[in-house]
Design a protein around this motif. Structure first.
Motif, PDB file in Angstrom:
ATOM      1  N   GLY A   2      48.921  34.579  34.277  1.00  0.00           N
ATOM      2  CA  GLY A   2      49.229  34.988  32.916  1.00  0.00           C
ATOM      3  C   GLY A   2      49.513  36.470  32.821  1.00  0.00           C
ATOM      4  N   LYS A   3      50.269  36.840  31.784  1.00  0.00           N
ATOM      5  CA  LYS A   3      50.672  38.222  31.600  1.00  0.00           C
ATOM      6  C   LYS A   3      49.478  39.140  31.333  1.00  0.00           C
ATOM      7  CE  LYS A   3      55.336  37.165  29.909  1.00  0.00           C
ATOM      8  NZ  LYS A   3      56.283  37.304  28.769  1.00  0.00           N
ATOM      9  N   LYS A   4      48.497  38.662  30.554  1.00  0.00           N
ATOM     10  CA  LYS A   4      47.347  39.502  30.240  1.00  0.00           C
ATOM     11  C   LYS A   4      46.525  39.790  31.490  1.00  0.00           C
ATOM     12  CE  LYS A   4      46.731  38.356  25.352  1.00  0.00           C
ATOM     13  NZ  LYS A   4      45.786  37.840  24.309  1.00  0.00           N
ATOM     14  N   TYR A   5      46.386  38.783  32.335  1.00  0.00           N
ATOM     15  CA  TYR A   5      45.640  38.989  33.578  1.00  0.00           C
ATOM     16  C   TYR A   5      46.378  39.979  34.470  1.00  0.00           C
ATOM     17  CZ  TYR A   5      43.303  38.146  38.013  1.00  0.00           C
ATOM     18  OH  TYR A   5      42.616  38.314  39.193  1.00  0.00           O
ATOM     19  N   ASP A   6      47.691  39.804  34.574  1.00  0.00           N
ATOM     20  CA  ASP A   6      48.491  40.717  35.402  1.00  0.00           C
ATOM     21  C   ASP A   6      48.386  42.148  34.897  1.00  0.00           C
ATOM     22  OD1 ASP A   6      49.287  38.656  37.016  1.00  0.00           O
ATOM     23  OD2 ASP A   6      51.182  38.313  35.971  1.00  0.00           O
ATOM     24  N   ALA A   7      48.391  42.297  33.567  1.00  0.00           N
ATOM     25  CA  ALA A   7      48.292  43.633  32.980  1.00  0.00           C
ATOM     26  C   ALA A   7      46.922  44.247  33.283  1.00  0.00           C
ATOM     27  CB  ALA A   7      48.511  43.561  31.472  1.00  0.00           C
ATOM     28  N   ALA A   8      45.872  43.420  33.188  1.00  0.00           N
ATOM     29  CA  ALA A   8      44.519  43.907  33.480  1.00  0.00           C
ATOM     30  C   ALA A   8      44.385  44.263  34.955  1.00  0.00           C
ATOM     31  CB  ALA A   8      43.494  42.848  33.094  1.00  0.00           C
ATOM     32  N   LEU A   9      44.985  43.454  35.814  1.00  0.00           N
ATOM     33  CA  LEU A   9      44.889  43.679  37.249  1.00  0.00           C
ATOM     34  C   LEU A   9      45.512  45.008  37.658  1.00  0.00           C
ATOM     35  CD1 LEU A   9      43.940  42.419  39.916  1.00  0.00           C
ATOM     36  CD2 LEU A   9      46.176  41.309  40.101  1.00  0.00           C
ATOM     37  N   LEU A  26      35.558  50.735  32.737  1.00  0.00           N
ATOM     38  CA  LEU A  26      36.838  50.098  33.037  1.00  0.00           C
ATOM     39  C   LEU A  26      36.809  48.623  32.663  1.00  0.00           C
ATOM     40  CD1 LEU A  26      39.658  49.975  34.280  1.00  0.00           C
ATOM     41  CD2 LEU A  26      38.578  49.714  36.535  1.00  0.00           C
ATOM     42  N   LEU A  27      35.750  47.932  33.056  1.00  0.00           N
ATOM     43  CA  LEU A  27      35.684  46.497  32.785  1.00  0.00           C
ATOM     44  C   LEU A  27      35.805  46.199  31.296  1.00  0.00           C
ATOM     45  CD1 LEU A  27      35.125  43.777  34.370  1.00  0.00           C
ATOM     46  CD2 LEU A  27      32.867  43.906  33.339  1.00  0.00           C
ATOM     47  N   ALA A  28      35.186  47.042  30.473  1.00  0.00           N
ATOM     48  CA  ALA A  28      35.209  46.821  29.030  1.00  0.00           C
ATOM     49  C   ALA A  28      36.609  46.886  28.440  1.00  0.00           C
ATOM     50  CB  ALA A  28      34.292  47.834  28.335  1.00  0.00           C
ATOM     51  N   THR A  29      37.561  47.451  29.197  1.00  0.00           N
ATOM     52  CA  THR A  29      38.938  47.552  28.705  1.00  0.00           C
ATOM     53  C   THR A  29      39.816  46.412  29.206  1.00  0.00           C
ATOM     54  OG1 THR A  29      39.780  48.868  30.584  1.00  0.00           O
ATOM     55  CG2 THR A  29      38.697  50.061  28.795  1.00  0.00           C
ATOM     56  N   LEU A  30      39.280  45.575  30.102  1.00  0.00           N
ATOM     57  CA  LEU A  30      40.103  44.546  30.745  1.00  0.00           C
ATOM     58  C   LEU A  30      40.037  43.207  30.017  1.00  0.00           C
ATOM     59  CD1 LEU A  30      39.184  45.323  34.466  1.00  0.00           C
ATOM     60  CD2 LEU A  30      41.064  46.255  33.095  1.00  0.00           C
ATOM     61  N   LYS A  31      40.244  43.224  28.730  1.00  0.00           N
ATOM     62  CA  LYS A  31      40.187  41.996  27.944  1.00  0.00           C
ATOM     63  C   LYS A  31      41.394  41.114  28.258  1.00  0.00           C
ATOM     64  CE  LYS A  31      39.693  40.303  23.195  1.00  0.00           C
ATOM     65  NZ  LYS A  31      38.583  39.401  23.543  1.00  0.00           N
ATOM     66  N   VAL A  32      41.102  39.870  28.619  1.00  0.00           N
ATOM     67  CA  VAL A  32      42.163  38.929  28.975  1.00  0.00           C
ATOM     68  C   VAL A  32      42.231  37.766  27.997  1.00  0.00           C
ATOM     69  CG1 VAL A  32      42.980  37.314  30.735  1.00  0.00           C
ATOM     70  CG2 VAL A  32      42.049  39.542  31.421  1.00  0.00           C
ATOM     71  N   ALA A  33      41.091  37.188  27.670  1.00  0.00           N
ATOM     72  CA  ALA A  33      41.045  35.996  26.804  1.00  0.00           C
ATOM     73  C   ALA A  33      40.913  36.366  25.334  1.00  0.00           C
ATOM     74  CB  ALA A  33      39.889  35.100  27.226  1.00  0.00           C
ATOM     75  N   LYS A  34      41.204  35.406  24.484  1.00  0.00           N
ATOM     76  CA  LYS A  34      41.063  35.604  23.039  1.00  0.00           C
ATOM     77  C   LYS A  34      39.600  35.523  22.604  1.00  0.00           C
ATOM     78  CE  LYS A  34      45.662  33.829  21.842  1.00  0.00           C
ATOM     79  NZ  LYS A  34      46.430  32.818  21.076  1.00  0.00           N
ATOM     80  N   PHE A  35      38.768  34.793  23.376  1.00  0.00           N
ATOM     81  CA  PHE A  35      37.351  34.684  23.046  1.00  0.00           C
ATOM     82  C   PHE A  35      36.572  35.841  23.674  1.00  0.00           C
ATOM     83  CE2 PHE A  35      38.052  32.295  26.945  1.00  0.00           C
ATOM     84  CZ  PHE A  35      37.018  32.723  27.766  1.00  0.00           C
ATOM     85  N   TYR A 206      20.800  47.687  51.877  1.00  0.00           N
ATOM     86  CA  TYR A 206      20.312  46.638  50.970  1.00  0.00           C
ATOM     87  C   TYR A 206      21.419  46.141  50.047  1.00  0.00           C
ATOM     88  CZ  TYR A 206      17.202  44.325  47.596  1.00  0.00           C
ATOM     89  OH  TYR A 206      16.585  43.402  46.770  1.00  0.00           O
ATOM     90  N   PHE A 207      22.066  47.046  49.303  1.00  0.00           N
ATOM     91  CA  PHE A 207      23.191  46.667  48.450  1.00  0.00           C
ATOM     92  C   PHE A 207      24.463  46.703  49.290  1.00  0.00           C
ATOM     93  CE2 PHE A 207      20.237  48.405  45.197  1.00  0.00           C
ATOM     94  CZ  PHE A 207      20.122  47.273  44.402  1.00  0.00           C
ATOM     95  N   LYS A 208      24.911  45.576  49.769  1.00  0.00           N
ATOM     96  CA  LYS A 208      26.067  45.512  50.651  1.00  0.00           C
ATOM     97  C   LYS A 208      27.394  45.529  49.884  1.00  0.00           C
ATOM     98  CE  LYS A 208      24.124  43.484  54.814  1.00  0.00           C
ATOM     99  NZ  LYS A 208      24.601  44.594  55.659  1.00  0.00           N
ATOM    100  N   SER A 209      27.469  44.775  48.798  1.00  0.00           N
ATOM    101  CA  SER A 209      28.668  44.804  47.963  1.00  0.00           C
ATOM    102  C   SER A 209      28.293  44.321  46.567  1.00  0.00           C
ATOM    103  CB  SER A 209      29.785  43.923  48.536  1.00  0.00           C
ATOM    104  OG  SER A 209      29.400  42.565  48.544  1.00  0.00           O
ATOM    105  N   ILE A 210      28.951  44.881  45.571  1.00  0.00           N
ATOM    106  CA  ILE A 210      28.687  44.532  44.173  1.00  0.00           C
ATOM    107  C   ILE A 210      30.011  44.487  43.427  1.00  0.00           C
ATOM    108  CG2 ILE A 210      27.474  45.143  42.047  1.00  0.00           C
ATOM    109  CD1 ILE A 210      25.514  46.756  43.720  1.00  0.00           C
ATOM    110  N   ALA A 211      30.194  43.441  42.645  1.00  0.00           N
ATOM    111  CA  ALA A 211      31.424  43.315  41.857  1.00  0.00           C
ATOM    112  C   ALA A 211      31.091  42.848  40.451  1.00  0.00           C
ATOM    113  CB  ALA A 211      32.381  42.334  42.518  1.00  0.00           C
ATOM    114  N   LEU A 212      31.783  43.407  39.489  1.00  0.00           N
ATOM    115  CA  LEU A 212      31.677  42.999  38.090  1.00  0.00           C
ATOM    116  C   LEU A 212      32.944  42.265  37.694  1.00  0.00           C
ATOM    117  CD1 LEU A 212      30.351  46.161  36.196  1.00  0.00           C
ATOM    118  CD2 LEU A 212      29.066  44.096  36.736  1.00  0.00           C
ATOM    119  N   SER A 213      32.813  41.246  36.878  1.00  0.00           N
ATOM    120  CA  SER A 213      34.004  40.555  36.373  1.00  0.00           C
ATOM    121  C   SER A 213      33.681  39.854  35.074  1.00  0.00           C
ATOM    122  CB  SER A 213      34.525  39.538  37.398  1.00  0.00           C
ATOM    123  OG  SER A 213      33.558  38.528  37.639  1.00  0.00           O
ATOM    124  N   SER A 214      34.706  39.670  34.278  1.00  0.00           N
ATOM    125  CA  SER A 214      34.559  38.884  33.054  1.00  0.00           C
ATOM    126  C   SER A 214      34.972  37.449  33.364  1.00  0.00           C
ATOM    127  CB  SER A 214      35.438  39.464  31.946  1.00  0.00           C
ATOM    128  OG  SER A 214      36.808  39.389  32.316  1.00  0.00           O
TER     129      SER A 214
END
Length: 233
Positions: A2-9, A26-35, A206-214
């Motif tokens: 989708g276009k919104k996902y591509d724009a966020a990416l 940054l994550l707070a600005t990556l809105k993709v869905a309407k909900f 201890y913390f090897k990798s961490i990722a945030l996502s909506s």
């Protein structure tokens, strides 16, 4: 996607590892869905869950909650059952609840609490509730005589988590509508808890990798050195 996902990416540098503050903002600005999308963190820890002393299972109170209304079931009798109802439990019972779950495959709840004297009965539900992380457990405070307190904490935003076979912890930390600051405060509450739970037998990083996502958006990867420095302050 989708276009919104591509724009966020396009806003995410997939080669960069962001600081905690940068990632949440940054994550707070990556809105993709309407909900109002949920936000989740995935932490890969330097533990080996095959060893019992490196299996992490606990709970954490998020200062701003999860943004979700949770349905709580309580297995209790007598005064404790009355306390549970007064504290806002959605469902309270004993044999009747066990039978309903077993016979009707009823699982219309998000968390389960039991008094210690009920665990002999609730144990029959292990094969049903265990795989769904719904089984009451003293390690996360859901086997307790203080059912009222447990209900209030869960309703206020206490989350449960455990390491998976690969050493990864998945946990919700809020909604996109929370904004960067609240997401950061919730994330740090979880990371601080994970740091305190670090097994003494865990070696290396201890913390090897961490990722945030909506729910619908791209992942933002964190700088684990920044995370370690932040939680050790």
């Amino acid at each position: 996607m989708g276009k919104k996902y591509d724009a966020a990416l396009k806003l995410v540098d997939r080669e960069k590892r962001y600081t905690v503050t940068e990632a949440c903002e940054l994550l707070a600005t990556l809105k993709v869905a309407k909900f109002d999308e949920s936000v989740e963190v995935a932490c890969r820890l330097g533990v080996n869950p095959k060893h019992a002393d490196q299996m992490i299972r606990s709970s954490c109170a998020l200062p701003h909650g999860t943004g979700k209304s949770l349905r709580v079931v309580v297995f209790a009798k007598g005064d404790r059952a009355a306390e549970a109802r007064d504290a806002g439990a959605d469902f309270v019972g004993a044999e009747d609840l066990v039978d309903r779950i077993l016979k009707e495959n009823w699982l219309d709840f998000d968390s389960a609490i039991a008094t210690p004297d009920m665990m002999g009965l609730v144990g029959r539900l292990g094969r049903v509730l265990g795989p769904r992380n719904l089984m009451p457990n003293p390690k996360v405070g859901t086997v307790t005589m203080d059912v009222a307190r447990a209900i209030r904490e869960i309703k206020a935003g206490r989350i449960e988590f455990r390491t998976e076979k690969t050493g990864i912890v998945h946990a919700p930390i809020g909604k996109m509508s929370f904004g960067g600051v609240k997401l950061q405060e919730n994330l740090l509450a979880l990371l601080d808890t994970l740091q305190r739970l670090k097994p003494s037998t865990a070696k290396g990083k201890y913390f090897k990798s961490i990722a945030l996502s909506s729910t619908m958006g791209p992942a933002v990867r964190l700088d684990t050195n920044d995370v370690a420095a932040t939680v050790e302050k």
